[in-house]
Design an enzyme around this catalytic site. Structure first.
Site, PDB file in Angstrom:
ATOM      1  N   HIS A 184       0.835  -1.217   0.000  1.00 57.96           N
ATOM      2  CA  HIS A 184       0.000   0.000   0.000  1.00 57.96           C
ATOM      3  C   HIS A 184       0.868   1.266   0.000  1.00 57.96           C
ATOM      4  O   HIS A 184       0.437   2.311   0.492  1.00 57.96           O
ATOM      5  CB  HIS A 184      -0.947   0.032   1.213  1.00 57.96           C
ATOM      6  CG  HIS A 184      -1.834  -1.162   1.312  1.00 57.96           C
ATOM      7  ND1 HIS A 184      -3.057  -1.241   0.694  1.00 57.96           N
ATOM      8  CD2 HIS A 184      -1.658  -2.344   1.960  1.00 57.96           C
ATOM      9  CE1 HIS A 184      -3.612  -2.409   0.959  1.00 57.96           C
ATOM     10  NE2 HIS A 184      -2.788  -3.100   1.722  1.00 57.96           N
ATOM     11  N   SER A 314      14.916  19.710 -15.989  1.00 58.31           N
ATOM     12  CA  SER A 314      14.012  20.853 -15.928  1.00 58.31           C
ATOM     13  C   SER A 314      14.556  22.004 -16.757  1.00 58.31           C
ATOM     14  O   SER A 314      15.776  22.196 -16.839  1.00 58.31           O
ATOM     15  CB  SER A 314      13.824  21.308 -14.478  1.00 58.31           C
ATOM     16  OG  SER A 314      13.088  22.505 -14.409  1.00 58.31           O
ATOM     17  N   LYS A 320      18.421  19.355 -11.600  1.00 59.19           N
ATOM     18  CA  LYS A 320      17.352  18.368 -11.417  1.00 59.19           C
ATOM     19  C   LYS A 320      17.502  17.254 -12.455  1.00 59.19           C
ATOM     20  O   LYS A 320      17.713  17.514 -13.641  1.00 59.19           O
ATOM     21  CB  LYS A 320      15.993  19.049 -11.573  1.00 59.19           C
ATOM     22  CG  LYS A 320      14.805  18.193 -11.136  1.00 59.19           C
ATOM     23  CD  LYS A 320      13.540  19.038 -11.173  1.00 59.19           C
ATOM     24  CE  LYS A 320      12.357  18.302 -10.553  1.00 59.19           C
ATOM     25  NZ  LYS A 320      11.971  17.117 -11.316  1.00 59.19           N
ATOM     26  N   GLU A 327       9.741   6.673 -17.204  1.00 56.39           N
ATOM     27  CA  GLU A 327       8.589   7.429 -17.683  1.00 56.39           C
ATOM     28  C   GLU A 327       8.271   7.099 -19.136  1.00 56.39           C
ATOM     29  O   GLU A 327       7.100   6.918 -19.508  1.00 56.39           O
ATOM     30  CB  GLU A 327       8.847   8.932 -17.531  1.00 56.39           C
ATOM     31  CG  GLU A 327       8.822   9.406 -16.089  1.00 56.39           C
ATOM     32  CD  GLU A 327       9.230  10.853 -15.922  1.00 56.39           C
ATOM     33  OE1 GLU A 327       9.099  11.375 -14.802  1.00 56.39           O
ATOM     34  OE2 GLU A 327       9.694  11.479 -16.901  1.00 56.39           O
TER      35      GLU A 327
END
Length: 460
Positions: A184, A314, A320, A327
């Site tokens: 979970h 970014s 970053k 993805e």
């Protein structure tokens, strides 16, 4: 088109202007004009498969005495150019066309007829000679099966084998590194990275097994069924010989389908394979999302692993880095799932003796195979092979996991364990420290019972 830019071609409907340099003829040009819909053209694997069928048909028709040797030889030589990709620019018909794929079949017939005629100096007709013993209705579904089998063998199955091997290798490397388990998305009992990755490896292995099992149905093709499955205008041996010829040439156990009425009117074998591809997509989505969560951070996330830094993450935030490969893989999996929905609708569109969504099924099935092959290759090479475990971070999270108290349940009971877990969590202290204060167990007993490595062992 200006006067020098086109030539006049004729078919059963009359005259038509065709680009002067085009290898195709009037029927292809009509399709180009009728279906200016998506700009998506027939996949390379389908063009190759159509070429293989035309090559085999010419050879078999010659052997059966239906086609003279000179024409058969010229057709075979032209078909080889279609197979090797030399003529791909002359296949302009949109995927969203007549549902039988007739436009693309005639496109192939016309290209081969023109190449063969120009090379031999003979009159070679796209219907009478190149399409002899065939119909679009048996050629196109046969080509779907052949193209899918070839793409599976050459692209997807090897990619899955590499992915599985790399995951197993990393699992072996990390079999002794204990981490916090999660259910979970919440902290749970510990396991090792090796155990976690073994689950991924098993998913990929079983997905590959399922694909290979379903491929057996794709190896049957309905060639020789011609228009409605009865084999009208084809020699009784034609379909069997064509399937055998193509199979030997390509090194795959291709065979003529037992029932051509099924082969022309339904696409359950393609749908079954699409379902297996969707199942693989679900497995790869799970792996991709695990990698995203495990690499989240580097400060405010889990930060259990560091993925290779491949590009700035970014346009505004310097320094970053994002989990770009997982993805991309996740998006592939979403696309494959959508493709399966379209193939499902397509497979339902067998009206009486013909399925009328064959080009759609061909496009989506082959796209799914190609996408998953590329995604598996990229995931293996740019994410799983070289991710680094942040061991200090993993150990710190593990030591502060209040759920470790579960190991004390048989000794102190669930209720006492819950009290210890709540206090450890509220005070931000290790379970061992709090348990030492709240139980009569010795330091030695507690360390033994709460040892994460011991808790991660597999109970059989």
């Amino acid at each position: 088109m200006g006067g020098s830019d086109y030539r006049i071609e004729r078919d059963s409907m009359g005259e038509l202007r065709v680009p002067a340099g085009a290898l195709y003829g009037a029927q292809t040009q009509r399709a180009v004009e009728n279906f200016p819909i998506s700009g998506l053209r027939l996949p390379r694997a389908m063009i190759r498969a159509l070429g293989e069928i035309k090559l085999a048909a010419a050879q078999v028709n010659q052997e059966l005495g239906s086609l003279d040797r000179q024409r058969a030889q010229a057709i075979r030589q032209a078909a080889l150019k279609v197979i090797d990709g030399s003529c791909d620019s002359h296949f302009p018909v949109d995927i969203f066309q007549t549902g039988s794929g007739t436009s693309s079949n005639m496109n192939c017939n016309e290209v081969i007829a023109r190449l063969a005629g120009d090379a031999s100096g003979m009159d070679i007709h796209p219907n009478d000679h190149v399409n002899m013993g065939q119909s679009s209705n048996d050629v196109f579904p046969s080509a779907i099966h052949i193209a899918a089998c070839l793409t599976l063998e050459e692209r997807l199955l090897p990619a899955l084998e590499r992915l599985h091997s790399t995951i197993e290798s990393r699992a072996t490397q990390l079999e002794g590194v204990v981490k916090t388990g999660r259910t979970h998305l919440m902290d749970a009992m510990p396991l090792t990275f090796g155990q976690e990755l073994s689950g991924w490896a098993s998913q990929i292995r079983h997905a590959r097994d399922r694909i290979e099992s379903s491929q057996e149905r794709l190896l049957a093709i309905p060639i020789g069924g011609t228009a409605v499955g009865t084999g009208v205008n084809a020699h009784p041996e034609f379909g069997f010989r064509v399937a055998e010829y193509i199979g030997k040439r390509l090194g795959i156990p291709l065979r003529r389908m037992d029932n051509c009425f099924e082969g022309l009117s339904s696409q359950e074998a393609a749908l079954e394979m699409s379902g297996q591809l969707k199942t693989l997509a679900a497995a790869m989505m799970k792996i991709a999302n695990d990698l995203r969560w495990m690499s989240s951070g580097p400060l405010a996330g889990l930060a259990e692993i560091t993925l290779p830094a491949l590009q700035p993450g970014s346009s505004i935030m310097p320094g970053k880095f994002n989990p770009v490969i997982p993805e991309a893989v996740a998006m592939v999996c979403a696309q494959v799932t959508g493709n399966d929905s379209a193939i499902t609708i397509g497979a339902q569109s067998g009206n009486f003796q013909l399925n009328v969504m064959l080009p759609l099924i061909a496009h989506n099935l082959l796209q799914s195979i190609e996408l998953l092959a590329a995604a598996a290759t990229t995931l293996e090479a740019k994410a799983i092979r070289d991710f680094v475990v942040n061991r200090e971070r993993v150990q710190a999270l593990l030591e502060r996991n209040p759920v470790l108290v579960t190991a004390l349940n048989p000794v102190i009971g669930y209720e006492k364990g819950a009290q210890i877990a709540k206090r450890a969590w509220s005070e931000g202290r290790p379970v061992l420290e709090v348990a030492r204060e709240m139980t009569d167990l010795s330091e030695e007993e507690l360390r033994k019972l709460l040892d994460p490595a011991a808790l991660a062992k597999i109970h059989r």
